[in-house]
Scaffold this active site. Sequence first.
Site, PDB file in Angstrom:
ATOM      1  N   HIS A   1      -0.915  -7.305  -0.114  1.00 33.61           N
ATOM      2  CA  HIS A   1       0.550  -7.382  -0.061  1.00 33.61           C
ATOM      3  C   HIS A   1       0.950  -8.575   0.795  1.00 33.61           C
ATOM      4  O   HIS A   1       1.887  -9.292   0.458  1.00 33.61           O
ATOM      5  CB  HIS A   1       1.103  -6.080   0.501  1.00 33.61           C
ATOM      6  CG  HIS A   1       2.586  -5.950   0.428  1.00 33.61           C
ATOM      7  ND1 HIS A   1       3.284  -6.024  -0.759  1.00 33.61           N
ATOM      8  CD2 HIS A   1       3.515  -5.756   1.401  1.00 33.61           C
ATOM      9  CE1 HIS A   1       4.584  -5.875  -0.524  1.00 33.61           C
ATOM     10  NE2 HIS A   1       4.749  -5.716   0.784  1.00 33.61           N
TER      11      HIS A   1
ATOM     12  N   PHE B   1       9.732  -0.919   1.611  1.00 34.35           N
ATOM     13  CA  PHE B   1      10.608  -0.199   2.527  1.00 34.35           C
ATOM     14  C   PHE B   1      10.793   1.239   2.018  1.00 34.35           C
ATOM     15  O   PHE B   1      10.863   1.477   0.812  1.00 34.35           O
ATOM     16  CB  PHE B   1      11.971  -0.878   2.608  1.00 34.35           C
ATOM     17  CG  PHE B   1      12.007  -2.089   3.513  1.00 34.35           C
ATOM     18  CD1 PHE B   1      10.906  -2.494   4.232  1.00 34.35           C
ATOM     19  CD2 PHE B   1      13.190  -2.817   3.645  1.00 34.35           C
ATOM     20  CE1 PHE B   1      10.961  -3.607   5.068  1.00 34.35           C
ATOM     21  CE2 PHE B   1      13.260  -3.926   4.474  1.00 34.35           C
ATOM     22  CZ  PHE B   1      12.148  -4.330   5.191  1.00 34.35           C
TER      23      PHE B   1
END
Length: 408
Positions: free
Chosen positions: A302, A395
């Site tokens: 990521h 998130f």
Amino acid sequence: MTAPVAVTGLGLITPAGGDVESTWSAVCHGVSTATPDPALTGLPVDFSCRVRDASDALDQRIGRAAWRMPRNTKLAVLAAREAVHDAGLDPSTWNADRVAVVIGCGLGASAVHEEQARRLAEMGADMVSALTIPQVLLNMAAGEVSIDLKAHGPSLAPATACASGATAIAVARDLLASGQCDIAVAGGTEAAISRLVTTGFWRLGALSSRTDAVTEASRPFAADRDGFVLGEGAGILVLEREEHAAARGARSRARLVGCGSTSDAHHPTAPDPGANGAESALRTALAQAGLATHEVNHVNAHGTSTSLNDAGEAALITRLLAHRPSVTAPKGVLGHSLGAAGAVEAALTVLAVEHRTVPPIANLHAPALEFDIDCVTERPRQQDIRVAVSHSFGFGGHNVVLALTRAS
């Protein structure tokens, strides 16, 4: 074990290029696409990684329907067309009822929100576009791709922040496994670079502030990393059950052999410092594939270039993959395309497996001393990749890991 599916088509439109070939070439070159952004002039962070094509150029590629689409939807349509063509499929002849479309998105058409709010405040209600609502809906990219391809199967739009594109691929795999479709056009799209969104991420402390050296700003796993660069783009994969692809004589570029999805249940924006949810996602993806951790020999990280994310991800890789597989992080070149990132990086992982090549991490000479991971730097590395994993975290604590292997 879950039956693997074949990746038979890829489509990409990114800041590095308008198709798969140009994006792959640029990522392997390892130079950031970040540039000063006139739309962000005067803000504390005034640079980004935008797709090079202006709206007019995108409109010409799309055709008559472009007038009603916001930028994120246009990117999705173009990437989907490339992926379907790459798969050797013809929407005019396929069984449209058996074709699913799953397109993830995180923020969507934020520039439309801002412009129409400005019109309302400055010019009154009559000057607000009648297209405002259909343009800002997060599902509309999936809807417009379905319309463009005349696909009548399930049409879904997962929203798991920066993991949205990877979530879409995992959902598409499940649709294939359950028999709800024979072909799935899946991925993510995002075009959320705007003054408000940029300022919002800056206020969170998530963006790099290297305004004097923008091409050096995104530096995943570096000791002096200070945040990501906002990007945009779209990545689409065509997925099919292996027997379906074989029956029509299709080429399989790689196999999607496992998908793991978990939640940190920890904090709205900060990752679990122990990376426990991410670890569970990785273990799940490998368990579905019947693979052990030591069999992974490549990681598409990521790698956001933020302090907390990179530290947690590096610790995860060290803990579970102590044999030190190669690690790359495309956000150094492409910036962070939010809801599109997981799908763009899944496509790049397919290409790494297929070409037996690991692209370098831009702006990284060596990982931070505390990270005991094998980051590929400076130049591409030739490697016989047998098992690769692509990490996506968002998130809200969303974790998605995709496991891929060579087609043969």
